[in-house]
Scaffold this active site. Structure first.
Site, short mmCIF file in Angstrom:
data_model
loop_
_atom_site.label_atom_id
_atom_site.label_comp_id
_atom_site.label_asym_id
_atom_site.label_seq_id
_atom_site.Cartn_x
_atom_site.Cartn_y
_atom_site.Cartn_z
CB SER A 115 -14.78 -2.83 48.62
OG SER A 115 -13.52 -2.32 48.36
CD GLU A 147 -13.17 -5.48 45.02
OE1 GLU A 147 -13.62 -5.75 46.15
OE2 GLU A 147 -13.24 -4.35 44.52
CG ASP A 159 -7.07 -4.72 49.89
OD1 ASP A 159 -5.88 -4.63 50.21
OD2 ASP A 159 -7.62 -3.98 49.05
CE1 TYR A 209 -4.86 -2.23 42.75
CE2 TYR A 209 -5.84 -3.73 41.16
CZ TYR A 209 -5.16 -3.52 42.33
OH TYR A 209 -4.74 -4.59 43.08
C1 GLA Z 1 -5.74 -2.25 46.47
C2 GLA Z 1 -6.03 -3.69 46.03
C3 GLA Z 1 -5.01 -4.66 46.63
C4 GLA Z 1 -3.57 -4.17 46.39
C5 GLA Z 1 -3.42 -2.71 46.74
C6 GLA Z 1 -2.07 -2.17 46.36
O1 GLA Z 1 -5.93 -2.11 47.83
O2 GLA Z 1 -7.33 -4.07 46.42
O3 GLA Z 1 -5.23 -5.94 46.10
O4 GLA Z 1 -3.17 -4.42 45.06
O5 GLA Z 1 -4.40 -1.90 46.13
O6 GLA Z 1 -1.06 -2.78 47.08
#
Ligand code: GLA
Length: 373
Positions: A115, A147, A159, A209
């Site tokens: 993404s 996002e 990311d 999350y």
């Molecule tokens: C996902 C989220 C990131 C980070 C990771 C865990 O990839 O998009 O921002 O928090 O999880 O490290």
């Protein structure tokens, strides 16, 4: 219609070597861009339409640039580029009428940042039509906002930052509270970093999350009653005594111990001490399993079985968790046997077939020159 030249752009996926669930806690993370990623071709149109299509998805989407855009599950994968278009327009950037066609070598929903890759790729290619020298740090933040607000996932910056600013053969040591960063060369001698994909659909990822983020915020709120720290990652172990709720305490302990492991990892790599790096990977996985509780059976089987195999110095989950991928540091002479045994053990324990990838560390987003057609 005027015939315009096709332009081609690429954005990579990423793995995080260590420093998991630290970005939204203002900590240090250590991701690297991959050579697997998403390619997009851009063709300008003479009208006001954007047409999105993909080699891997049947859904094709056509919107008018004057349409109001909002997240809609029916729009599937196109929500990401549409979110970028929405935010660019909202901030007053020029968005040209165009056709964008995506193709990908990056498995989706596998915690390798497909993404973030499509967001950064789309924003970069659209802005490139009217701007030069795009500030990539700004771009990462812009895509993170899409996002957070358009897609609704309260992710941190890691990311998007890795996808935008990755550099071949280097990991990025990124301070997520200041966005200061430095490249650290990754020299693994005769070892390779393998990506182990659980192939488990990640249905819980978004809600769980966001739940972990709230729990971390709660831990910070408690610690701030007696200290002036700005981020949970700044806390030290003795502060844990202030937290009475056992769950919140374990979440905070992960954040504190993981922050120490990132620093140790960078030190070990500077001394080319891969055994220590491997031990830190294992310790990180255990902390994500027991304290942060973001692994699940499939990731645990994959990482823990990998840790036991000949030639493997360490393994851990990478990314958000709840399925997705792990990484393992494996000696090149042991790779064949490693794959064979791990695939067998994983299937015996979970009934699923894992996939194992050997991607290298690649560069961040950019235009692919000399590939016009
Ligand atoms: C996902 C989220 C990131 C980070 C990771 C865990 O990839 O998009 O921002 O928090 O999880 O490290």
């Amino acid at each position: 219609m005027t015939k315009h030249m096709t332009k081609t752009y690429f954005a990579p996926g990423r793995v995080n070597l260590i420093g998991e669930h630290l970005d939204y806690n203002g900590g240090l993370v250590f991701p690297a861009a991959l050579t697997m990623g998403i390619t997009a071709t851009f063709n300008k149109r003479d009208d006001n339409k954007i047409v999105l299509s993909s080699a891997t998805h049947a859904l094709r989407k056509e919107v008018d640039l004057s349409d109001a855009l909002a997240y809609d599950a029916k729009n599937e994968w196109t929500n990401y580029p549409l979110g970028i278009v929405h935010q660019l327009k909202k901030e007053g950037h020029f968005v040209p009428g165009c056709e964008i066609h995506y193709s990908s070598t990056l498995p989706e929903g596998s915690a390798l940042s497909s993404s973030a890759a499509i967001e950064v790729l789309t924003a970069y290619l659209l802005l490139s039509q009217s701007e030069t020298n795009i500030n990539l740090s700004w771009l990462s933040n812009f895509c993170k906002q899409v996002e957070n607000e358009f897609i609704g996932v309260q992710c941190g910056i890691m990311d998007q930052f890795a996808v935008a600013l990755g550099k071949a053969n280097n990991a990025i040591l990124l301070n997520c509270s200041t966005l200061d960063y430095q490249y650290v060369p990754i020299e693994l001698n005769h070892y390779k970093l393998l990506i182990l994909d659980t192939k488990k659909p990640r249905s819980l990822i978004h809600s769980k999350y966001n739940e972990r983020k709230s729990e971390s915020d709660e831990a910070l709120r408690i610690l701030q009653t007696t200290s002036d720290i700005q981020n949970l990652a700044e806390a030290n172990m003795s502060a844990l005594e202030l937290i009475t709720d056992e769950v919140i305490k374990r979440r905070a302990r992960h954040v504190i111990t993981e922050s120490l492991r990132v620093k140790e990892t960078v030190k070990s790599l500077r001394f080319n001490d891969l055994s220590t790096f491997g031990r830190l990977l294992n310790a990180s996985h255990a902390s994500l399993k027991n304290d942060y509780e973001v692994t699940g059976k499939e990731l645990d089987v994959l990482a823990e079985e990998a840790q036991k195999l000949k030639g493997c110095l360490g393994a851990r989950m990478t990314g958000g968790g709840f399925g997705g991928c792990a990484i393992a540091l494996v000696h090149e002479d042991a790779i064949n046997e490693f794959k064979h045994v791990l695939e067998y053990k994983y299937q015996a324990a979970t009934g699923l077939k894992c996939a194992i990838y050997e991607s290298e560390i690649g560069d961040g987003v950019g235009e692919k020159k000399n590939e016009n057609h």
